[in-house]
Design a protein around this motif. Structure first.
Motif, PDB file in Angstrom:
ATOM      1  N   PHE A  30      -1.678  54.278  19.599  1.00 48.99           N
ATOM      2  CA  PHE A  30      -0.743  53.907  20.653  1.00 48.99           C
ATOM      3  C   PHE A  30      -0.949  54.774  21.893  1.00 48.99           C
ATOM      4  N   MET A  31      -1.046  56.094  21.710  1.00 52.07           N
ATOM      5  CA  MET A  31      -1.173  56.987  22.858  1.00 52.07           C
ATOM      6  C   MET A  31      -2.532  56.844  23.543  1.00 52.07           C
ATOM      7  N   VAL A  32      -3.596  56.657  22.758  1.00 52.56           N
ATOM      8  CA  VAL A  32      -4.919  56.441  23.365  1.00 52.56           C
ATOM      9  C   VAL A  32      -4.899  55.169  24.206  1.00 52.56           C
ATOM     10  N   ALA A  33      -4.330  54.094  23.649  1.00 47.82           N
ATOM     11  CA  ALA A  33      -4.250  52.838  24.394  1.00 47.82           C
ATOM     12  C   ALA A  33      -3.356  52.975  25.616  1.00 47.82           C
ATOM     13  N   TRP A  34      -2.243  53.698  25.460  1.00 47.85           N
ATOM     14  CA  TRP A  34      -1.296  53.873  26.568  1.00 47.85           C
ATOM     15  C   TRP A  34      -1.947  54.627  27.730  1.00 47.85           C
TER      16      TRP A  34
ATOM     17  N   SER B 119      -5.594  51.276  35.106  1.00 52.71           N
ATOM     18  CA  SER B 119      -4.780  50.695  36.177  1.00 52.71           C
ATOM     19  C   SER B 119      -4.789  51.578  37.421  1.00 52.71           C
ATOM     20  N   PHE B 120      -4.930  52.905  37.232  1.00 51.24           N
ATOM     21  CA  PHE B 120      -5.061  53.799  38.385  1.00 51.24           C
ATOM     22  C   PHE B 120      -6.300  53.441  39.202  1.00 51.24           C
ATOM     23  N   PHE B 121      -7.416  53.215  38.506  1.00 52.08           N
ATOM     24  CA  PHE B 121      -8.643  52.856  39.220  1.00 52.08           C
ATOM     25  C   PHE B 121      -8.535  51.482  39.868  1.00 52.08           C
ATOM     26  N   LEU B 122      -7.771  50.586  39.250  1.00 51.26           N
ATOM     27  CA  LEU B 122      -7.566  49.278  39.873  1.00 51.26           C
ATOM     28  C   LEU B 122      -6.698  49.394  41.128  1.00 51.26           C
ATOM     29  N   VAL B 123      -5.643  50.212  41.041  1.00 52.93           N
ATOM     30  CA  VAL B 123      -4.758  50.398  42.192  1.00 52.93           C
ATOM     31  C   VAL B 123      -5.519  51.031  43.354  1.00 52.93           C
TER      32      VAL B 123
ATOM     33  N   LEU C 213      -7.025  45.315  30.267  1.00 56.80           N
ATOM     34  CA  LEU C 213      -6.496  44.250  29.421  1.00 56.80           C
ATOM     35  C   LEU C 213      -6.648  44.582  27.936  1.00 56.80           C
ATOM     36  N   ALA C 214      -7.782  45.182  27.567  1.00 55.24           N
ATOM     37  CA  ALA C 214      -8.000  45.544  26.163  1.00 55.24           C
ATOM     38  C   ALA C 214      -7.023  46.624  25.717  1.00 55.24           C
ATOM     39  N   SER C 215      -6.730  47.574  26.599  1.00 61.98           N
ATOM     40  CA  SER C 215      -5.791  48.643  26.238  1.00 61.98           C
ATOM     41  C   SER C 215      -4.377  48.099  26.053  1.00 61.98           C
ATOM     42  N   ILE C 216      -3.985  47.116  26.847  1.00 64.82           N
ATOM     43  CA  ILE C 216      -2.673  46.495  26.670  1.00 64.82           C
ATOM     44  C   ILE C 216      -2.599  45.806  25.307  1.00 64.82           C
ATOM     45  N   ALA C 217      -3.670  45.083  24.945  1.00 68.15           N
ATOM     46  CA  ALA C 217      -3.692  44.423  23.637  1.00 68.15           C
ATOM     47  C   ALA C 217      -3.610  45.453  22.516  1.00 68.15           C
ATOM     48  N   ALA C 218      -4.288  46.590  22.678  1.00 66.24           N
ATOM     49  CA  ALA C 218      -4.274  47.633  21.646  1.00 66.24           C
ATOM     50  C   ALA C 218      -2.888  48.232  21.467  1.00 66.24           C
ATOM     51  N   ILE C 219      -2.111  48.311  22.543  1.00 67.60           N
ATOM     52  CA  ILE C 219      -0.738  48.827  22.442  1.00 67.60           C
ATOM     53  C   ILE C 219       0.089  47.953  21.500  1.00 67.60           C
ATOM     54  N   PHE C 220      -0.086  46.653  21.588  1.00 69.70           N
ATOM     55  CA  PHE C 220       0.728  45.742  20.787  1.00 69.70           C
ATOM     56  C   PHE C 220       0.303  45.695  19.321  1.00 69.70           C
TER      57      PHE C 220
ATOM     58  N   CYS D  34     -15.316  46.751  36.189  1.00 68.80           N
ATOM     59  CA  CYS D  34     -15.358  47.641  35.031  1.00 68.80           C
ATOM     60  C   CYS D  34     -13.969  47.930  34.473  1.00 68.80           C
ATOM     61  N   ALA D  35     -13.009  48.168  35.371  1.00 69.57           N
ATOM     62  CA  ALA D  35     -11.690  48.631  34.932  1.00 69.57           C
ATOM     63  C   ALA D  35     -10.809  47.515  34.388  1.00 69.57           C
ATOM     64  N   LEU D  36     -10.972  46.288  34.885  1.00 70.00           N
ATOM     65  CA  LEU D  36     -10.072  45.209  34.483  1.00 70.00           C
ATOM     66  C   LEU D  36     -10.165  44.875  32.987  1.00 70.00           C
ATOM     67  N   PRO D  37     -11.371  44.703  32.418  1.00 68.59           N
ATOM     68  CA  PRO D  37     -11.425  44.431  30.969  1.00 68.59           C
ATOM     69  C   PRO D  37     -10.867  45.580  30.133  1.00 68.59           C
ATOM     70  N   ILE D  38     -11.092  46.815  30.571  1.00 69.92           N
ATOM     71  CA  ILE D  38     -10.545  47.975  29.859  1.00 69.92           C
ATOM     72  C   ILE D  38      -9.023  47.949  29.923  1.00 69.92           C
TER      73      ILE D  38
END
Length: 213
Positions: free
Chosen positions: A28-32, A39-43, A13-20, A7-11
């Motif tokens: 920017f802040m929502v994506a950040w 990434s917290f849930f992935l860690v 990656l999508a948030s990183i793309a949204a930052i750019f 669940c967390a991995l696609p979110i």
């Protein structure tokens, strides 16, 4: 992959793309923040382990402290206009040049926390060993570089003027960070910790290439 990672991995990656592709402070802040939370849930995929949970919460604390710095930076650059588009920030002309320095220092703190800039690096050697190997690779190879992008975007795109000593400060911090990272990487026996300190060293090298005029 576990259910959390699926669940967390696609979110993430999508948030990183949204930052750019973000062209205003809101997106920017929502994506950040979405990148930080996913990434917290992935860690903390292995959340039953106490050390993993501790590493995850340390990472989340530093990430949120950095996000506050970035948010305050955007607040300074919008100049009480209430317009958080990047176009409006580019047009910001403060009454005093000191506000430009305040915005830059807030950006350096905010993005430096995510990048692992010394002395805001404490989460990196803890989060990397706790995270699954693919997540560690993504954090090192992609996520940390978004912080460098953010600092470059603010310094050379959104701020109307650059001051020479900003470059000196960034160069000094980059050199110290790179030296610290390579020294500690050289004595590691755990490969994930070695990756973490190597990532710190790489960020330091990247920062040394930033110049302000």
């Amino acid at each position: 992959m576990t259910g959390v990672q699926t669940c967390a991995l696609p979110i993430f990656l999508a948030s990183i793309a949204a930052i750019f592709i973000a062209d205003d402070g809101y997106l920017f802040m929502v994506a950040w923040e979405t990148m930080a939370l996913s990434s917290f849930f992935l860690v903390t995929s292995n959340h039953r382990d106490l050390a993993t949970r501790s590493a995850g919460f340390l990472y989340l604390l530093v990430a949120h402290a950095g996000a506050i710095g970035i948010l305050l930076c955007f607040g300074v650059m919008q100049g009480s206009s209430g317009d958080y588009t990047f176009a409006a920030m580019r047009a910001f002309e403060p009454a005093s040049p000191a506000w430009l320095t305040v915005a830059y220092l807030l950006a350096l703190f905010g993005f430096g926390a995510k990048a692992g800039l010394l002395p805001l690096h404490a989460w990196l050697p803890e989060a990397h060993p706790a995270a699954p190997s693919p997540v560690s690779a993504l954090m090192s190879g992609v996520m940390l570089k978004t912080a460098i992008y953010g600092l470059l975007r603010v310094t050379f795109d959104l701020l109307s003027t650059q001051i020479w000593w900003w470059g000196v400060l960034t160069l000094a911090l980059g050199l110290v960070t790179a030296l610290f990272g390579i020294l500690f990487a050289a004595v590691q026996t755990d490969m994930k910790r070695l990756l973490a300190y190597s990532s710190i060293e790489n960020i330091g090298i990247a920062l040394t290439g930033i110049r302000s005029e």
